[in-house]
Design a protein around this motif. Structure first.
Motif, PDB file in Angstrom:
ATOM      1  N   ALA A  70       5.401  31.607  26.719  1.00 50.58           N
ATOM      2  CA  ALA A  70       6.712  30.825  25.906  1.00 50.58           C
ATOM      3  C   ALA A  70       6.221  29.291  26.112  1.00 50.58           C
ATOM      4  O   ALA A  70       6.111  29.122  24.758  1.00 50.58           O
ATOM      5  CB  ALA A  70       7.997  30.658  26.619  1.00 50.58           C
ATOM      6  N   LYS A  71       5.037  28.566  26.644  1.00 46.93           N
ATOM      7  CA  LYS A  71       4.447  27.752  26.364  1.00 46.93           C
ATOM      8  C   LYS A  71       3.727  27.463  25.785  1.00 46.93           C
ATOM      9  O   LYS A  71       3.168  26.894  24.397  1.00 46.93           O
ATOM     10  CB  LYS A  71       3.794  26.805  28.055  1.00 46.93           C
ATOM     11  N   ASN A  72       2.957  28.105  25.564  1.00 42.90           N
ATOM     12  CA  ASN A  72       1.210  28.439  24.451  1.00 42.90           C
ATOM     13  C   ASN A  72       2.961  29.047  23.445  1.00 42.90           C
ATOM     14  O   ASN A  72       2.209  28.438  22.148  1.00 42.90           O
ATOM     15  CB  ASN A  72       1.015  29.836  24.409  1.00 42.90           C
ATOM     16  N   ASP A  73       3.989  29.536  22.729  1.00 37.80           N
ATOM     17  CA  ASP A  73       4.475  29.438  21.578  1.00 37.80           C
ATOM     18  C   ASP A  73       5.157  28.151  21.709  1.00 37.80           C
ATOM     19  O   ASP A  73       4.735  28.420  19.819  1.00 37.80           O
ATOM     20  CB  ASP A  73       5.499  31.093  21.414  1.00 37.80           C
ATOM     21  N   VAL A  74       5.413  27.538  22.475  1.00 31.99           N
ATOM     22  CA  VAL A  74       6.202  25.948  21.386  1.00 31.99           C
ATOM     23  C   VAL A  74       5.103  25.206  21.272  1.00 31.99           C
ATOM     24  O   VAL A  74       4.835  24.616  20.779  1.00 31.99           O
ATOM     25  CB  VAL A  74       7.135  25.246  22.801  1.00 31.99           C
ATOM     26  N   ASP A  75       3.626  25.302  22.239  1.00 35.89           N
ATOM     27  CA  ASP A  75       2.700  24.250  22.026  1.00 35.89           C
ATOM     28  C   ASP A  75       1.888  24.847  20.885  1.00 35.89           C
ATOM     29  O   ASP A  75       1.375  23.432  19.943  1.00 35.89           O
ATOM     30  CB  ASP A  75       1.308  24.542  22.542  1.00 35.89           C
ATOM     31  N   SER A  76       2.321  25.974  20.095  1.00 32.95           N
ATOM     32  CA  SER A  76       1.591  25.926  18.731  1.00 32.95           C
ATOM     33  C   SER A  76       2.817  26.461  17.568  1.00 32.95           C
ATOM     34  O   SER A  76       2.494  26.481  16.866  1.00 32.95           O
ATOM     35  CB  SER A  76       1.395  27.641  18.804  1.00 32.95           C
TER      36      SER A  76
END
Length: 94
Positions: A70-76
């Motif tokens: 989820a953090k990677n999705d938000v960051d990208s």
């Protein structure tokens, strides 16, 4: 974290005291639980933080992996915005 060495003495009733700088660096306080084990003739003492059973799911490997994803999705910027709750509910059904 720097490696430091301390010489401590085994006291009466086989007690040892952890040096203050180690306790402070690892945030070890009275009543905390420490895991102690032997590995290749070395004593390893590791602080353990007790998690309430109602929150244990959060620390499972699956949940932690989901949080990273989820953090990677938000960051990208791989996210969607919803204007209503019904729009959100329709979006998660897909």
């Amino acid at each position: 974290m720097s490696i430091s060495s301390h010489k401590i003495f085994v006291q009466k009733r086989n007690l040892i005291s952890l040096p203050r700088d180690i306790r402070e660096q690892l945030n070890i306080n009275e009543g905390d639980v420490l895991d102690i084990r032997i590995d290749n003739n070395k004593i390893i003492i590791e602080p353990m933080k007790v998690v309430p059973s109602s929150q244990a799911y959060f620390w499972s490997e699956a949940t932690q992996n989901d949080m990273i994803e989820a953090k990677n999705d938000v960051d990208s910027a791989n996210v969607r915005e919803f204007k209503t709750i019904n729009e959100f509910l329709d979006g998660i059904k897909q």
